[in-house]
Design an enzyme around this catalytic site. Structure first.
Site, PDB file in Angstrom:
ATOM      1  N   TRP A   1      32.301  38.382  54.984  1.00  9.35           N
ATOM      2  CA  TRP A   1      31.177  38.423  54.739  1.00  9.35           C
ATOM      3  C   TRP A   1      30.407  37.523  55.591  1.00  9.35           C
ATOM      4  CZ3 TRP A   1      26.716  38.224  49.928  1.00  9.35           C
ATOM      5  CH2 TRP A   1      27.550  39.241  49.545  1.00  9.35           C
TER       6      TRP A   1
ATOM      7  N   TYR B   1      37.195  42.498  57.778  1.00  7.45           N
ATOM      8  CA  TYR B   1      36.505  42.281  56.250  1.00  7.45           C
ATOM      9  C   TYR B   1      36.258  41.131  56.049  1.00  7.45           C
ATOM     10  CZ  TYR B   1      33.877  43.070  51.822  1.00  7.45           C
ATOM     11  OH  TYR B   1      33.765  43.212  51.391  1.00  7.45           O
TER      12      TYR B   1
HETATM   13  N1  LIG Z   1      27.596  33.257  42.991  1.00  4.71           N
HETATM   14  C1  LIG Z   1      27.999  34.174  43.251  1.00  4.71           C
HETATM   15  N2  LIG Z   1      27.344  34.856  43.148  1.00  4.71           N
HETATM   16  C2  LIG Z   1      28.306  36.131  43.904  1.00  4.71           C
HETATM   17  C3  LIG Z   1      29.064  36.433  44.633  1.00  4.71           C
HETATM   18  C4  LIG Z   1      30.138  35.101  45.204  1.00  4.71           C
HETATM   19  O1  LIG Z   1      31.197  35.038  45.388  1.00  4.71           O
HETATM   20  N3  LIG Z   1      29.286  33.840  44.165  1.00  4.71           N
HETATM   21  N4  LIG Z   1      29.633  37.471  44.841  1.00  4.71           N
HETATM   22  C5  LIG Z   1      29.088  39.157  45.746  1.00  4.71           C
HETATM   23  C6  LIG Z   1      29.233  39.700  45.779  1.00  4.71           C
HETATM   24  S1  LIG Z   1      30.366  40.232  47.294  1.00  4.71           S
HETATM   25  C7  LIG Z   1      29.661  41.102  44.518  1.00  4.71           C
HETATM   26  S2  LIG Z   1      30.036  42.655  45.382  1.00  4.71           S
HETATM   27  C8  LIG Z   1      29.389  41.307  43.708  1.00  4.71           C
HETATM   28  C9  LIG Z   1      30.228  41.403  42.087  1.00  4.71           C
HETATM   29  O2  LIG Z   1      29.025  41.321  41.524  1.00  4.71           O
HETATM   30  P1  LIG Z   1      30.492  42.601  40.550  1.00  4.71           P
HETATM   31  O3  LIG Z   1      30.640  42.306  40.420  1.00  4.71           O
HETATM   32  O4  LIG Z   1      29.136  42.971  39.320  1.00  4.71           O
HETATM   33  O5  LIG Z   1      31.048  40.518  39.502  1.00  4.71           O
HETATM   34  P2  LIG Z   1      31.437  40.298  38.562  1.00  4.71           P
HETATM   35  O6  LIG Z   1      31.742  38.801  38.891  1.00  4.71           O
HETATM   36  O7  LIG Z   1      33.233  41.036  39.769  1.00  4.71           O
HETATM   37  O8  LIG Z   1      31.500  41.398  37.500  1.00  4.71           O
HETATM   38  C10 LIG Z   1      30.695  41.134  36.377  1.00  4.71           C
HETATM   39  C11 LIG Z   1      31.016  41.147  35.464  1.00  4.71           C
HETATM   40  O9  LIG Z   1      31.681  42.255  34.689  1.00  4.71           O
HETATM   41  C12 LIG Z   1      32.723  41.707  33.749  1.00  4.71           C
HETATM   42  N5  LIG Z   1      33.508  42.598  33.458  1.00  4.71           N
HETATM   43  C13 LIG Z   1      35.021  42.915  34.778  1.00  4.71           C
HETATM   44  N6  LIG Z   1      35.566  43.548  34.094  1.00  4.71           N
HETATM   45  C14 LIG Z   1      34.945  44.225  33.484  1.00  4.71           C
HETATM   46  C15 LIG Z   1      35.407  46.014  32.419  1.00  4.71           C
HETATM   47  O10 LIG Z   1      36.214  46.456  32.847  1.00  4.71           O
HETATM   48  N7  LIG Z   1      34.367  45.809  31.593  1.00  4.71           N
HETATM   49  C16 LIG Z   1      33.216  45.067  31.463  1.00  4.71           C
HETATM   50  N8  LIG Z   1      32.471  45.757  30.858  1.00  4.71           N
HETATM   51  N9  LIG Z   1      32.366  44.309  31.909  1.00  4.71           N
HETATM   52  C17 LIG Z   1      33.811  43.483  32.949  1.00  4.71           C
HETATM   53  C18 LIG Z   1      32.692  40.845  34.041  1.00  4.71           C
HETATM   54  O11 LIG Z   1      33.110  40.073  32.637  1.00  4.71           O
HETATM   55  C19 LIG Z   1      32.045  39.740  35.292  1.00  4.71           C
HETATM   56  O12 LIG Z   1      31.942  38.719  34.160  1.00  4.71           O
HETATM   57  O13 LIG Z   1      29.128  39.777  43.775  1.00  4.71           O
HETATM   58  C20 LIG Z   1      27.886  38.143  44.406  1.00  4.71           C
HETATM   59  N10 LIG Z   1      28.029  37.940  44.209  1.00  4.71           N
HETATM   60  N1  LIG Z   2      40.391  39.039  41.942  1.00  7.06           N
HETATM   61  C1  LIG Z   2      39.103  38.539  42.414  1.00  7.06           C
HETATM   62  N2  LIG Z   2      39.271  39.163  44.195  1.00  7.06           N
HETATM   63  C2  LIG Z   2      38.297  39.471  45.572  1.00  7.06           C
HETATM   64  C3  LIG Z   2      36.666  39.968  43.812  1.00  7.06           C
HETATM   65  C4  LIG Z   2      36.724  40.106  42.831  1.00  7.06           C
HETATM   66  O1  LIG Z   2      35.908  40.031  42.537  1.00  7.06           O
HETATM   67  N3  LIG Z   2      38.524  39.382  42.423  1.00  7.06           N
HETATM   68  N4  LIG Z   2      35.839  40.327  44.583  1.00  7.06           N
HETATM   69  C5  LIG Z   2      36.215  40.492  46.531  1.00  7.06           C
HETATM   70  C6  LIG Z   2      35.057  41.493  46.753  1.00  7.06           C
HETATM   71  S1  LIG Z   2      34.162  41.865  45.645  1.00  7.06           S
HETATM   72  C7  LIG Z   2      34.212  41.318  48.242  1.00  7.06           C
HETATM   73  S2  LIG Z   2      33.177  41.088  48.688  1.00  7.06           S
HETATM   74  C8  LIG Z   2      35.415  39.988  49.073  1.00  7.06           C
HETATM   75  C9  LIG Z   2      34.911  38.824  49.653  1.00  7.06           C
HETATM   76  O2  LIG Z   2      35.794  38.106  50.857  1.00  7.06           O
HETATM   77  P1  LIG Z   2      35.476  38.134  51.867  1.00  7.06           P
HETATM   78  O3  LIG Z   2      34.110  37.863  52.511  1.00  7.06           O
HETATM   79  O4  LIG Z   2      36.579  37.576  52.884  1.00  7.06           O
HETATM   80  O5  LIG Z   2      35.012  35.755  52.049  1.00  7.06           O
HETATM   81  P2  LIG Z   2      33.923  34.718  52.218  1.00  7.06           P
HETATM   82  O6  LIG Z   2      34.907  33.351  51.687  1.00  7.06           O
HETATM   83  O7  LIG Z   2      33.335  34.821  52.014  1.00  7.06           O
HETATM   84  O8  LIG Z   2      35.503  34.969  53.831  1.00  7.06           O
HETATM   85  C10 LIG Z   2      35.173  34.755  54.613  1.00  7.06           C
HETATM   86  C11 LIG Z   2      35.390  34.043  55.903  1.00  7.06           C
HETATM   87  O9  LIG Z   2      34.669  33.557  57.028  1.00  7.06           O
HETATM   88  C12 LIG Z   2      34.022  32.669  57.540  1.00  7.06           C
HETATM   89  N5  LIG Z   2      33.020  32.560  58.262  1.00  7.06           N
HETATM   90  C13 LIG Z   2      32.125  31.711  57.929  1.00  7.06           C
HETATM   91  N6  LIG Z   2      30.444  32.336  58.173  1.00  7.06           N
HETATM   92  C14 LIG Z   2      30.968  32.376  59.383  1.00  7.06           C
HETATM   93  C15 LIG Z   2      30.995  32.694  60.989  1.00  7.06           C
HETATM   94  O10 LIG Z   2      30.213  32.799  61.084  1.00  7.06           O
HETATM   95  N7  LIG Z   2      31.838  33.117  61.516  1.00  7.06           N
HETATM   96  C16 LIG Z   2      32.772  33.243  61.738  1.00  7.06           C
HETATM   97  N8  LIG Z   2      34.302  33.222  62.592  1.00  7.06           N
HETATM   98  N9  LIG Z   2      33.702  32.861  60.360  1.00  7.06           N
HETATM   99  C17 LIG Z   2      33.066  32.601  59.563  1.00  7.06           C
HETATM  100  C18 LIG Z   2      34.251  31.533  55.813  1.00  7.06           C
HETATM  101  O11 LIG Z   2      34.652  30.262  56.395  1.00  7.06           O
HETATM  102  C19 LIG Z   2      35.290  31.869  55.017  1.00  7.06           C
HETATM  103  O12 LIG Z   2      36.641  32.160  55.265  1.00  7.06           O
HETATM  104  O13 LIG Z   2      36.560  39.185  48.171  1.00  7.06           O
HETATM  105  C20 LIG Z   2      36.979  40.321  47.080  1.00  7.06           C
HETATM  106  N10 LIG Z   2      38.333  39.787  46.282  1.00  7.06           N
HETATM  107 MO   LIG Z   3      31.934  41.537  47.403  1.00  3.81          MO
END
Ligand SMILES: Nc1nc2c(c(=O)[nH]1)N[C@H]1C(S)=C(S)[C@@H](COP(=O)(O)OP(=O)(O)OC[C@H]3O[C@@H](n4cnc5c(=O)[nH]c(N)nc54)[C@H](O)[C@@H]3O)O[C@H]1N2
Ligand SMILES: Nc1nc2c(c(=O)[nH]1)N[C@H]1C(S)=C(S)[C@@H](COP(=O)(O)OP(=O)(O)OC[C@H]3O[C@@H](n4cnc5c(=O)[nH]c(N)nc54)[C@H](O)[C@@H]3O)O[C@H]1N2
Ligand SMILES: [Mo]
Length: 760
Positions: A109, A107
């Site tokens: 990104w 899993y």
């Molecule tokens: N810059 C940047 N943008 C991203 C990402 C990133 O790594 N960097 N990751 C991307 C990914 S993979 C995803 S899945 C999305 C996720 O998107 P979201 O799931 O919407 O993102 P979060 O930042 O976890 O949460 C948004 C806000 O929800 C609030 N929150 C948390 N728990 C609760 C709760 O129980 N109730 C209420 N009312 N609020 C709560 C928190 O204050 C938090 O700041 O974001 C994406 N966007």
């Molecule tokens: N506590 C907490 N944990 C969370 C979340 C949260 O809200 N709170 N959010 C969750 C969510 S929504 C998500 S989506 C996950 C995200 O979790 P991941 O998608 O696993 O996080 P990334 O840091 O994007 O990891 C990508 C990895 O791939 C490597 N990479 C990038 N490009 C390439 C490529 O082209 N080839 C190869 N081989 N490697 C590459 C990068 O160096 C990095 O190590 O995290 C989850 N974990």
């Molecule tokens: Mo995510």
């Protein structure tokens, strides 16, 4: 033009007189992502893995686990040696244990780019090798992925693509109730790549046309400042209780839309009995909800009054369901929207993930582009993605998932490319132990992060700057030619080259590459995509496209309104649920007879929450980071500049800081029974008292001897247990911790950004 595309945006690149790559924002993008400019430096920093490496302990005892992963030294080896070692282990595992003993769920990104998408490459390779145990669903919205088909008959991705557009909403909607806000930082990214950033424009358009926004969230910053949104601080994980109380008021006042409920939903009466306390339960009154949510009763009535009198959209962020019983706030949000009767119009309804990523609410026609052909997996074993530690700990064990009983495979070899479980998984102290069990772990990784340091064989992968590719995101109207900006750094390779090398050793090179080069594959994807859609869209030739650098799809003729057809004609356009309607009560789920997800939305106490505290009195929110994508680019300038004395910042309310004698900029320790983490204090009244925010993604930096994480990775503190036995999604947002000022002797420097010494 020369472009590089990424999940966080599209940039122009040039090469300066010292042959250094320079990235610049793309002029057509009105809200470019600043942190992305850091890729140019990160691609040549001293943390790049420059050639294949093998872990010393593993090499001394090939194919046996010695418990030293994450604490051992690495030996540089040649590509041929690394391919030889890895292919022998792959074959041995296949022959002795069968393909199901290989976990390549992998899993993550990775990078944008349709061809070099690491998971597509993993799938293609392993399907040709006879299959693998796989993972299903996403960390982002696993609970929604399981629940939505039961209650609205749509899979998650279609739901997201069908979202009512900002343009449509701005015309008709009057109020947006944002559960979890609409943080602009999150709209910086979209999986598969971003052309132009549109979310800020979309939200602004609604605001300019008079839409009112209310932010129901523990964090003020979740609402863009320009919205001047009313702030309703809520205890994390209690949104369902608030929504139940709003439903209670609507039922008591008889002010819900009975016509809509009757025509378009099933199971309301049973739900209504529950809300009124007729099921041997407490009535879900505003007084009841106030005790749970800590929101004054008066505010709850005011909110009810607003949603009754204004055309309202119930907007739910994805974060709500990454929590204990995460199915409930989503199901309840849809139920509340149904009671307001605007589903299927642009006046309101419900939204799931507006501003969670860039694409939700954008105006585009979804195009099912050609992807890399990946074949079929012959192995049926799979896990819901966040059950990886359970799987490793419990081979052969039974688990529940979506009404079925399934069994964990017995994993002997793990292959990972393009994801970082040492960023994304919960309870990392548990994962690092379980990670010792397989015989062999192979990763393709770019940098010496924890993912690389916990492997046995490391293949150095390269970045998007080192490859040609196509950014072809079905949820983004811009297609970008990602041109190679620099040659592969030192001895790194593309994932395609890595899997080509392995398939050569294993005797299926021709089937893997089909004799096509990188550019042949890119042309194949472009040509097949454009051929399939040439009836509706006039595409340039590949050469014209490549020369110009991007292609913009024509704007859609109509603005999408979610469930518009169903609303107009529910007989001819029924939902794909058993009843053809929105299921406020689901017989299917009821028949599963689960103890943690019933027949209709329900308030379950989370396993940890502010309504029931003991030793650990603060709720930890580990939201998405502002200055990077998860763990990606944590080594680049933007993220590094945001650190406090080298540690990840943790936001603490002034009253909680005062109680603990913590000053702004102090190094603090966050701890609970699962682990201990150092971070830097950022004291701010943006966060409500009782809640601390430590964003996810600081490179995991364990000191195993001290049982201490030195950098600020929240997943040392989060619990690894599923949302419920229905979805088994991750629950990172349900975590209690204590925070204290770290004593001088407890402060240890971050080590993860030092290049590891390897044994030559
Ligand atoms: N810059 C940047 N943008 C991203 C990402 C990133 O790594 N960097 N990751 C991307 C990914 S993979 C995803 S899945 C999305 C996720 O998107 P979201 O799931 O919407 O993102 P979060 O930042 O976890 O949460 C948004 C806000 O929800 C609030 N929150 C948390 N728990 C609760 C709760 O129980 N109730 C209420 N009312 N609020 C709560 C928190 O204050 C938090 O700041 O974001 C994406 N966007
Ligand atoms: N506590 C907490 N944990 C969370 C979340 C949260 O809200 N709170 N959010 C969750 C969510 S929504 C998500 S989506 C996950 C995200 O979790 P991941 O998608 O696993 O996080 P990334 O840091 O994007 O990891 C990508 C990895 O791939 C490597 N990479 C990038 N490009 C390439 C490529 O082209 N080839 C190869 N081989 N490697 C590459 C990068 O160096 C990095 O190590 O995290 C989850 N974990
Ligand atoms: Mo995510």
């Amino acid at each position: 033009m020369n472009f590089v595309s990424s999940h966080w945006g599209t940039y122009n690149f040039s090469v300066d007189k010292n042959k250094k790559i320079q990235l610049d924002n793309w002029g057509l993008d009105s809200s470019p992502t600043e942190f992305g400019l850091g890729l140019a430096d990160a691609a040549i920093d001293n943390l790049r893995i420059t050639q294949p490496h093998v872990r010393k302990g593993w090499l001394n005892n090939i194919g046996k686990s010695d418990g030293k992963r994450g604490q051992d030294e690495f030996i540089p080896v040649s590509w041929d040696e690394a391919f030889e070692l890895a292919s022998k282990e792959l074959l041995k595992t296949k022959n002795v244990y069968g393909n199901s003993a290989i976990y390549a769920g992998s899993y993550g990104w990775a990078s944008a780019g349709r061809f070099h998408h690491a998971k597509s490459q993993v799938n293609r390779f392993f399907n040709l090798f006879g299959g693998f145990s796989s993972s299903f669903q996403s960390y982002s919205y696993a609970a929604a992925q399981t629940l939505l088909p039961h209650i609205i008959g749509l899979d998650l991705y279609t739901t997201l693509e069908e979202h009512t557009t900002w343009n449509a909403l701005s015309e008709e909607c009057e109020l947006i109730l944002m559960f979890g806000g609409m943080p602009l930082k999150n709209s910086k990214v979209s999986a598969g790549g971003v052309g132009k950033h549109v979310t800020k424009l979309g939200i602004k358009k609604c605001f300019d046309k008079g839409v009112e926004f209310i932010n129901i969230s523990p964090l003020i910053d979740d609402a863009p400042k320009f919205l001047k949104a009313q702030q309703v601080p809520i205890r994390p994980n209690t949104d369902t209780a608030l929504m139940l109380a709003l439903a209670h008021i609507l039922i008591k006042n008889q002010s819900y839309d009975k016509g809509f409920i009757e025509k378009y939903t099933v199971g309301f009466d049973s739900f209504s009995d529950y809300v009124q306390g007729k099921k041997n339960n407490q009535e879900c009154s505003p007084e009841w909800a106030s005790k749970i949510t800590n929101i004054p009763v008066k505010t709850i009535y005011e909110l009810a009054n607003k949603i009754i009198t204004k055309k309202t959209m119930i907007s739910l962020s994805w974060s709500l369901q990454r929590a204990s019983r995460g199915e409930q706030p989503l199901w309840m949000g849809i139920t509340l929207a149904a009671m307001l009767g605007q589903i299927g119009t642009a006046s309101g309804g419900f939204g799931f993930g507006y501003s969670s990523v860039n694409s939700t609410g954008d105006s585009f026609d979804k195009i099912p582009w050609q992807s890399l052909p990946q074949g079929k997996n012959k192995i049926k074993d799979f896990i819901p993605v966040a059950r990886v530690t359970d799987m490793l700990e419990n081979p052969g064990g039974e688990f529940d998932y979506d009404g079925k009983k399934l069994t964990y495979p017995d994993i002997k070899l793990i292959y990972w490319a393009g994801g970082n479980p040492f960023h994304h998984h919960q309870d990392l102290n548990r994962l690092t132990k379980a990670w010792q069990k397989p015989n062999t772990i192979i990763v393709n990784e770019i940098w010496w992060n924890s993912q690389a340091r916990h492997a046995d064989i490391i293949f150095p992968a390269n970045t998007a700057l080192e490859r040609n590719d196509l950014m072809l995101n079905p949820r983004d109207p811009t297609v970008v030619a990602n041109k190679k900006a620099m040659k592969s750094y030192k001895n790194s390779k593309t994932d395609f080259e890595i899997f080509s090398g392995l398939s050569k050793k294993l005797g299926f090179l021709e089937s893997f590459t089909e004799d096509k080069s990188e550019l042949d594959w890119i042309k194949f994807i472009w040509n097949n995509s454009s051929k399939a859609h040439q009836k509706n869209i006039s595409f340039p030739s590949f050469e014209e496209f490549w020369e110009k650098g991007y292609f913009e799809l024509p704007a859609p003729k109509i603005e999408k309104i979610m469930f518009n057809d169903f609303r107009k004609d529910p007989i001819n356009f029924p939902l794909n649920t058993p009843s053809g309607k929105i299921e406020i009560s689901s017989e299917t789920i009821s028949n599963f007879q689960l103890s943690d997800c019933f027949s209709h939305p329900y308030w379950f106490e989370p396993y940890e929450w502010l309504g029931n505290i003991d030793e650990y009195p603060l709720h930890l929110i580990s939201n998405q980071p502002t200055h990077r994508l998860h763990s990606q680019l944590d080594n680049a300038a933007n993220s590094q500049n945001s650190k406090i004395k080298g540690k990840e910042p943790v936001m603490i309310n002034p009253s909680d800081a005062l109680e603990r004698d913590i000053q702004d900029g102090d190094i603090v320790m966050l701890f609970n029974k699962r682990g201990r983490v150092l971070a830097g204090a950022n004291i701010s009244d943006s966060v409500m008292p009782g809640v601390v925010v430590l964003s996810t993604g600081a490179w995991f930096d364990p000191d195993y001897a001290l049982n201490l994480e030195r950098h600020g990775n929240p997943n040392v503190l989060t619990k690894d247990v599923g949302t419920s036995s229905l979805s088994q999604g991750p629950t990172c947002h349900t975590t209690l911790v204590q925070v204290k000022k770290a004593k001088r002797e407890e402060i240890v420097d971050v080590n993860i950004f030092k290049t590891p010494e390897t044994l030559n």
